[in-house]
Design a protein around this motif. Structure first.
Motif, short mmCIF file in Angstrom:
data_model
loop_
_atom_site.label_atom_id
_atom_site.label_comp_id
_atom_site.label_asym_id
_atom_site.label_seq_id
_atom_site.Cartn_x
_atom_site.Cartn_y
_atom_site.Cartn_z
N ARG A 1 1.28 6.04 -11.28
CA ARG A 1 1.43 4.87 -10.27
C ARG A 1 0.57 3.99 -10.64
NH1 ARG A 1 1.13 6.59 -4.01
NH2 ARG A 1 2.86 7.91 -4.76
N GLU A 2 1.01 2.75 -10.75
CA GLU A 2 -0.11 1.57 -11.24
C GLU A 2 -0.32 0.54 -10.10
OE1 GLU A 2 1.32 -0.76 -14.37
OE2 GLU A 2 3.44 -1.09 -13.30
N PHE A 3 -1.27 -0.18 -10.04
CA PHE A 3 -1.67 -1.18 -9.21
C PHE A 3 -0.84 -2.51 -9.56
CE2 PHE A 3 -4.01 -3.93 -6.38
CZ PHE A 3 -4.20 -4.76 -6.98
N VAL A 4 -0.24 -3.17 -8.57
CA VAL A 4 0.48 -4.43 -8.88
C VAL A 4 -0.26 -5.51 -8.44
CG1 VAL A 4 2.65 -5.70 -8.40
CG2 VAL A 4 2.68 -3.17 -8.80
N VAL A 5 -0.41 -5.70 -7.13
CA VAL A 5 -1.00 -6.75 -6.63
C VAL A 5 -1.78 -6.44 -5.44
CG1 VAL A 5 0.44 -8.66 -7.43
CG2 VAL A 5 0.89 -7.55 -5.11
N GLY B 1 -2.39 -3.50 -0.57
CA GLY B 1 -2.00 -3.59 -2.16
C GLY B 1 -0.65 -2.82 -2.14
N TRP B 2 -0.13 -3.51 -3.30
CA TRP B 2 1.16 -3.06 -3.68
C TRP B 2 1.04 -2.28 -5.06
CZ3 TRP B 2 5.67 -2.77 -0.91
CH2 TRP B 2 5.96 -3.56 0.09
N PHE B 3 1.77 -0.95 -5.17
CA PHE B 3 1.62 -0.14 -6.45
C PHE B 3 2.92 0.21 -6.79
CE2 PHE B 3 -2.98 1.13 -6.45
CZ PHE B 3 -3.44 0.43 -5.17
N ARG B 4 3.17 0.59 -7.87
CA ARG B 4 4.46 1.19 -8.19
C ARG B 4 4.59 2.17 -9.04
NH1 ARG B 4 6.40 -4.23 -11.94
NH2 ARG B 4 5.01 -3.72 -13.69
N GLN B 5 5.51 3.17 -9.28
CA GLN B 5 5.54 3.91 -10.11
C GLN B 5 7.20 4.15 -10.86
OE1 GLN B 5 4.63 7.70 -8.38
NE2 GLN B 5 4.35 8.88 -10.44
N ALA B 6 6.96 3.88 -12.19
CA ALA B 6 8.24 3.94 -12.75
C ALA B 6 8.63 5.50 -13.36
CB ALA B 6 8.05 3.14 -14.06
#
Length: 122
Positions: free
Chosen positions: A45-49, A35-40
């Motif tokens: 941190r949030e799940f992306v795809v 998976g790919w996650f991101r944190q702005a």
């Protein structure tokens, strides 16, 4: 030693595209969902795809549907994220993560990379 190493981040303008890569080592890559996650900045941190271990099933957050595509090459032990039509709100540190194929849920992702910065200017 299990390791996930992301690359491909950078500074782009709104509407541009980027392709992130995640090279895996020390684990049997084709037995893990990825998976790919991101944190702005200032956010959690949030799940992306995500993509299952076979590469046949993908799923993503509504905010990126139609713009981001996840893929994997099990022969190369590499995960990809193609990001198109980037927006300033996509600015974040992007992390790849691995989850044993027979587990489920976002909390089961337990192998993480160090992250790569993506910055989208308006």
């Amino acid at each position: 030693q299990v390791q996930l190493v992301e690359s491909g981040g950078g500074l782009v303008q709104a509407g541009d595209s980027l392709r992130l890569s995640c090279a895996a080592s020390g684990l049997t890559f084709d037995k893990y969902d990825m998976g790919w996650f991101r944190q702005a900045p200032g956010k959690g941190r949030e799940f992306v795809v995500g993509i299952d271990w076979t590469g046949g099933v993908t799923y993503g957050a509504d905010s990126v549907k139609g713009r981001f595509t996840i893929s994997r090459d099990n022969a190369k032990n590499t995960l990809y994220l193609q990001m198109n039509s980037l927006r300033p709100e996509d600015t974040a540190v992007y992390y790849c993560a691995a989850r044993w194929r027979w587990r489920s849920g976002l909390e089961a992702y337990n192998v993480w990379g160090q992250g790569t910065q993506v910055t989208v200017s308006s």
